[in-house]
Every structure is written in C-alpha cells, then in structure tokens.
Design an enzyme around this catalytic site. Sequence first.
Site, PDB file in Angstrom:
ATOM      1  N   ASP A 159       0.859  -1.175   0.000  1.00 52.26           N
ATOM      2  CA  ASP A 159       0.000   0.000   0.000  1.00 52.26           C
ATOM      3  C   ASP A 159       0.900   1.231   0.000  1.00 52.26           C
ATOM      4  O   ASP A 159       2.118   1.138   0.107  1.00 52.26           O
ATOM      5  CB  ASP A 159      -0.930  -0.025   1.222  1.00 52.26           C
ATOM      6  CG  ASP A 159      -2.230   0.735   0.976  1.00 52.26           C
ATOM      7  OD1 ASP A 159      -2.261   1.603   0.080  1.00 52.26           O
ATOM      8  OD2 ASP A 159      -3.216   0.469   1.676  1.00 52.26           O
TER       9      ASP A 159
ATOM     10  N   GLU B  12     -10.169   6.849   4.894  1.00 50.59           N
ATOM     11  CA  GLU B  12      -9.113   6.288   5.731  1.00 50.59           C
ATOM     12  C   GLU B  12      -9.108   6.921   7.128  1.00 50.59           C
ATOM     13  O   GLU B  12     -10.156   7.139   7.724  1.00 50.59           O
ATOM     14  CB  GLU B  12      -7.768   6.401   5.010  1.00 50.59           C
ATOM     15  CG  GLU B  12      -7.747   5.632   3.690  1.00 50.59           C
ATOM     16  CD  GLU B  12      -6.381   5.541   3.073  1.00 50.59           C
ATOM     17  OE1 GLU B  12      -5.510   4.859   3.656  1.00 50.59           O
ATOM     18  OE2 GLU B  12      -6.170   6.118   2.001  1.00 50.59           O
TER      19      GLU B  12
END
Length: 862
Positions: free
Chosen positions: A326, A526
């Site tokens: 990521d 997020e």
Amino acid sequence: MNWRAYGLLASLSMFPGSPQPAQAQAPARVTGDVHPMDWSAVPRTVPLQPDLEKFVQQLLDAMTLEEKVGQLIQADIDSIEPADLSQYPLGSILAGGGSAPGEDVHATGAQWLDLTDAFFRASTHNTSSAHPPIPILFGIDAVHGHAKVRGATIFPHNVGLGAAHDPALIEKIGRATAEEVAATGIDWTFAPTVAVVRDVRWGRSYESYSEDPALVADYARAMVTGVQGRLGTPDFLTPGHTLVSAKHFLGDGGTVGGRDQFNNPADERTLREVHGAGYPAAISAGDLIVMGSYNGWHGIKMHGNQLLLTDVLKGRWKFPGFVVGDWNAHEEIPGCTKFSCPESLNAGLDMYMAPDSWKQLYTHVLEQVRSGRIAQSRVDDAARRILRVKALAGLFKKPAPKDRFAAGHLATVGSAAHRGIARQAVRESLVLLENNRHTLPLDPHSRILVTGAGADDIGMQSGGWTVDWQGNHNTNADFPGATSILAGIQAAVGAAGGEVTTRMDDINTRKPAAAIVVYGETPYAEFQGDRETLEFSAQDAAHLETLRQLRAANIPAISLFISGRPLWVNRELNLSDAFVAVWLPGSEGNGIADLLFEPLPGHAAHDFTGRLSFSWPATAMPVTFGSDSAVHGALFPRGFGLSLAKSQDLAPVSEDPAIPVVYRDKDTLFHAGHVTAPWSIYVSDPGAEVRLTMQSQTTPSSAVTAQLTSQGDVQALWSGQGTGEFRIGGRAVSLQTPSASGPALRLHYRVDEAPQRPVVLSMRCEAPAGASIPASGSTAASMKRCGMAEGEGVDLSQSFRSAHAGSWETLTIPLTCFHGTGGTLERVSAPFALESSGRLGVSFDDIRFVRETTAACPPQTH
C-alpha cells in the site's frame, strides 16, 4: 530487530478498544506465532499454464538485474513522467487518491486514456533489448465505480451493497466497473476490499461489505468474477475486464479502537476465520493480486510479516500471483524508510507501492541485491510472479490503450445501462429502520418538503474515494449525468403532478403533507474518518432542530440518513416518523425516490428489501463480539430491515449515549497515551513524514523520533541531525470560534533534554477548496502555517529552557498567538506542529483546548 518488543503495542492505551477501567487489567499474552497448517487450503487457484510459464522463464532469464528490480516498483503519476521509463524500467504505475492527468481531478475519460496510452507506449518503446518489451501495469482505486473519472457511474459504497445481500448484483457491478476502467486504458483496479469490520469507528468501514465473514466471502467471490470474468471460462480476463487486488491483507478491519493502520490483537483463529475469510474466496475466483495492509498483528506490521505473506498466502494457499504494497506502507516497518526497506521484500512483498519514493527505492534495492541483503532468488521470485500476472492478463499481446477500442468506446463510461445497475443497487441497499403509522410510502401527488444538508449534494451522497481521495472538495457540477437525492424526488413527484418545496419558513402557512430530511456524514477516507464514538448528532445539531420544528407542526418527518457506517442516532429516531439508512448511494440518487412513493399507474412497485449487514449500535459505543461471534450492544441486529408490506412501529429508544468518561472530553488532542480520533501523530522532516501507528516512529532522516511510553505519555526526541517536526494533524477544522474548541491550547509537558536550537510551535492550515489536492493525505509540505510565514510561530525555546528538567509543567497558549497578522484559523489540519533543528527531548501527557482567557503568549526569543 526484536519484533516481540513491538507486541507491547497491543496493550498501549493509545489504542483503546473499550473504555479503560480505573484499574487496568493485565494484558493478555501477546504472540505473533502463526500455524500455516491450521489455515484451510484454498480449493483452487488460477492454474499454471506450461506454455505461459515457459515464456515467463525465458523472459526472466533474458532480463538484467535492473529490469527485474524495476518490475518490483510502482510509482504514482504525480511523481513520474512516461519519459522516465526509458531510464527506470518500472513494472507498474498508479494514480493515487488525488492524482490525475495534468493534476486536474476533473479530468475526462479521454484525458485519462491519453495518459495511460503514453505510459504504455513508453514502457514498450525499447525494442533493442534481448527480450520482448514489458508493458507497465496501470492501477487505480475504482472502489465504487470508476469514480475518479468525470461522468463515470458511481455505485453505492460497499457498506450499502452489503445490505443488499445480492451476490449476483455485485457481479454485475464488477463487470460494469471493469468496462468503464478498461475503457480508459487501465488494466487493474485496487478492489475489492474484503475487510471484516468489527469496530465501525474505523474510517474505512464503508469499504467493508459486512461484519459477517460469510457474506464478505460471498461478495469477494462475486466481485472478482465480475471484474475479471469467470475463472475456467473463455471470458476470464478478456477485453473489457481488468485485474483485481483483494485487500488489505490481513486484519485491517480488526484494529483496536477501530484506528486506521494500528494493531490487530485478535488471536490466530479469529484472524484466520473472521478477518481472513474473504481471501480464499477471492483467490479461488481467480484473484491474482493481493494488497498488503498497513495494520499490525500482535505488533508486527503486515508489510514485514513473513509468516503470513509467505508461509500462509504463498505457501499454504499456493497463491500464484503477487503481493503489492500500500501507499509507502513499507516505511512503517521498524528500520525502514519509504526510500529503503529490504525487510518488506524479504518478508514476501513483491511490488512496492512507492508513489513518490520510487527513484531512491529503485537505487537502494539494486544496492541491497548486490550486497546480499536481498537474495537474488527473492528478486527472481517476485519478478516471476509479476510477469506471470501480466501474461495472464494478456498485456504482452495487447496493443497500446488507444489502439484497443473502436471509435466512441468511451460512451461506456457513465452509460445508461451502467447507471441502471447503480440505481438498482441503490434500491436494494436501502434499509428501512422505522416506519411508524405506515408513514411510507408517500403520495407523490401531494406537497412534499425536502430539506437538509444532504438533499442536493451528490458529493456528500457519494462519500470518500470519489473524484479525489477524501471526496470532500466536490460540487454537483463535478458529476455530469448524476442525480442528487432532491432531483430524484423532484422527478418522482413532478411526474405525478405533485409539488416539491425546499422552504422551511412557510411550513405553518403552506403545510406539506410530509417532510423528507436528508442529513448525515460528510465525505472522508481512511484515518481522517476515524471516530472516538458513534454519536452522530455530536457533529451537527441543525437537523435535530429541523426535526423538532416538524414535530411541533405535526408534519410527518422522514429521515434519510447518509452514512458510511451505523451510527448512534436515537434522538433522530425518536423525532422521525420514518427512518431510512441510505448509506453512501453514489451517483444515482433517484434510486431512493423509487422506494419512497406510491407507484404511478403502469409503473413498477418497489419495496424495501435491504437488511443490515452490520449491527446497529444501541449506544454511542460500538457493538462487541463474543467468543461465539454473538453480538452485544445492538439496537437493530444484523439482518434487520422493515418493508412497506411488513412494517411495525418503533417504540421510543433511550437517548442516553452511554459514552464512557474517557471519551467525553471532546477538546483533547492527546491524553493519557491516546491521540484523539480523527487526529494522528506524525513525525516529519523536509523530505517525508511518517504516521505514528506503532510504539515508536522515526523520520527517514532520523531528525525526530516519537514514542509512546508505558506511563501514558508520548516522548519526542530530536537528534540534531536536521530539522524535524512532531505534529498532531488530521481532518481540517475551524478554530475561529470559542465554541469550536476554546480560545487557548494547553500543554502538560516535561523537558527531558533542553533545546539547543530554537523551538517553534505553529498550527498548519489546509488549502481552501478548489486548490490543488495532495495525492494521498496532507503532508507538512502541502500545508502552510496558519496566517504566518514559514519559520514563524510561537517560540517555545525560553519556556522549555526555563522548565525544571524531569518535572511536569503546564503551558497555556491563547489561540490568538497563532494567527499572525491578519491570519485565520479557518481550516486547521494540524493544531499542533512542534519544530526544531537542534537536540531536544520533550514529553507530553496532555494536549488540549481550554477556555482560559487570561494567559499571554509565551516570551519570544527570535
């Protein structure tokens, strides 16, 4: 590196999963041991084809080390140009959350196609080498449709799709998404998210289908099949399909306190059977890419967990594809920076996602292979896996993106057929939680009031990961072809000859038959969406006043609640006659109107079929799960949902949010070892920043280290090796009025080493809406000091030098000290940023806003 030392993370109070008792219980024994043979084998994977494997091996044998290492690195379009590929033979390109062609997040499909075509041609331009050209693999976050492309179909986020309980629908959505993504020359989407979320305070909860691992597994299989085509048939990975990547491996939905990227303390069985449930299903459906997770498990970050990445995923499950990282997540591995991390590759990562660090990382990996820190066999294995996936996806046979399609193919982006699927998904995802006295359906021939912040806001109804990363800079003009909730209602009522009004000021003189109030969460993504509690109305009381006015006027009120997760809305339920959880429905707001009104003659009748895929909390704290998976603390259980045909009245519910004392103080930034959500602690230097999600974190230059102590404070240590900053930051807020926070910032601190150089405290402000947006997250470089020039701020040098070493002190700083001349605190994204270039040691156990007004600014020395 002593990994076991990081197991301490599981017991740190910075990550509370439940209220902390006065006498803390002894932490359970922490172990990161994994037993691969306890993990059930995956029933099938993509079969290895002898001819294809021979091609890959021949290609690998002909490649130089530089070419092999290049395949292992993925760069973001914001930091690389197509021409760079002639010198750096990278394997992949991505367009991150705020990245877009020409830095224009409103770019059209044609502009995206121009960009992907340029990168593909650049990667295949060199024909002088000893092997065929190796095309780049271009990836993008198409997590609820191709939502970064102007005019694309935006499907409901996964939290809503889970309520549909319809795998066949998910497969259709996957196919439609793939067609739109492929039309712009992109061969890979970073989806599906197969997290099983157990604490919806997590800011990524809306990316999860359900708290139920079985449903997540069913949907993982369906989405992979839809996007890639059905494994074992001629349709698999044919034109119009793209690659997927199940994410985030592993345990991202089980972090303590629901904090993004933090530690998952679950035992191995829970990790395997709950959080791991989606991966075997995805792999057996043909998934060839798995994205690693930011989170840790028992203190070991996933990007460095060889037991899970290699022994379980590639060994026990025989996964034939590759593992991608990521966004710079490898930098969170102890001993690593975003520019250098052999530990991740050695643990089983195959492709670094190195958006802005790719060039230095490429150089360092080459050096590490040559020095033996990374084995040549590990590089070959990673490169082989990546080449295999590219071959299976047909990249070596595909022409450049612009040559793949007939004229007019971009009409598939936002096509009527795809919007029809999205509208169906909206209808199936809505959950009717309350329908007292059969308030719904409404008569479309009547006068209907529509009000609320979300009524005419397509950006709000679409949520994060829409147009840009956070999705909070959008207006209706950014969504050509889309329909707001209000517009959908207006169309339905207008077709019947009724009337829609948006005026609240005449409800007593021109009384409507009913009022539809649309409100809910504003977009986030997020960690910026992490929450301390689930109390919704703590954010905004305007909708409550509207509901009270309607109740006083005896007007039936229907609440349409926009949210990325179940939230505590008991006050709203008591003030509503009907209550619908609409989640984040996306671009087709007319799907909501389909269920609110009686059908016109000759039109199809629709009923509510959505059922909760997450338990709805009875209090402002999340539900809990017993060892037998029993859910405790739910107002509405998973699977609940009313219909028009079978409706029942809801008795008044308790309006006590039952928030534990530790979570009631909304003015804290950091207290007793806990950084208040959605704020996060960062350490940064001029080149990079790192978010504190482990016990300790150091900047890449080692300028400053932040570490949590067992005493509940955070210690910041400056080495004197350059300028470093210790910062608390997150989602931008306004500190203009005392009611928002308080007129002063109070620090409870201890100086551990007196400063050698000036120490400056400032607040950082985000650029206004419409300004350029960082690709992923607000970095120190992308923010400015609020109302001050760089280098200016509140000088704490004298305060720190005069403090008694080793003793705790209190300093109160009026917010006016941070304004500067004519400055404002309107969009503060970092209310605490402490900077120095000399040696310094200081600890904090409490940083908060207070309403004190008598304090003066600290004495300034520069």
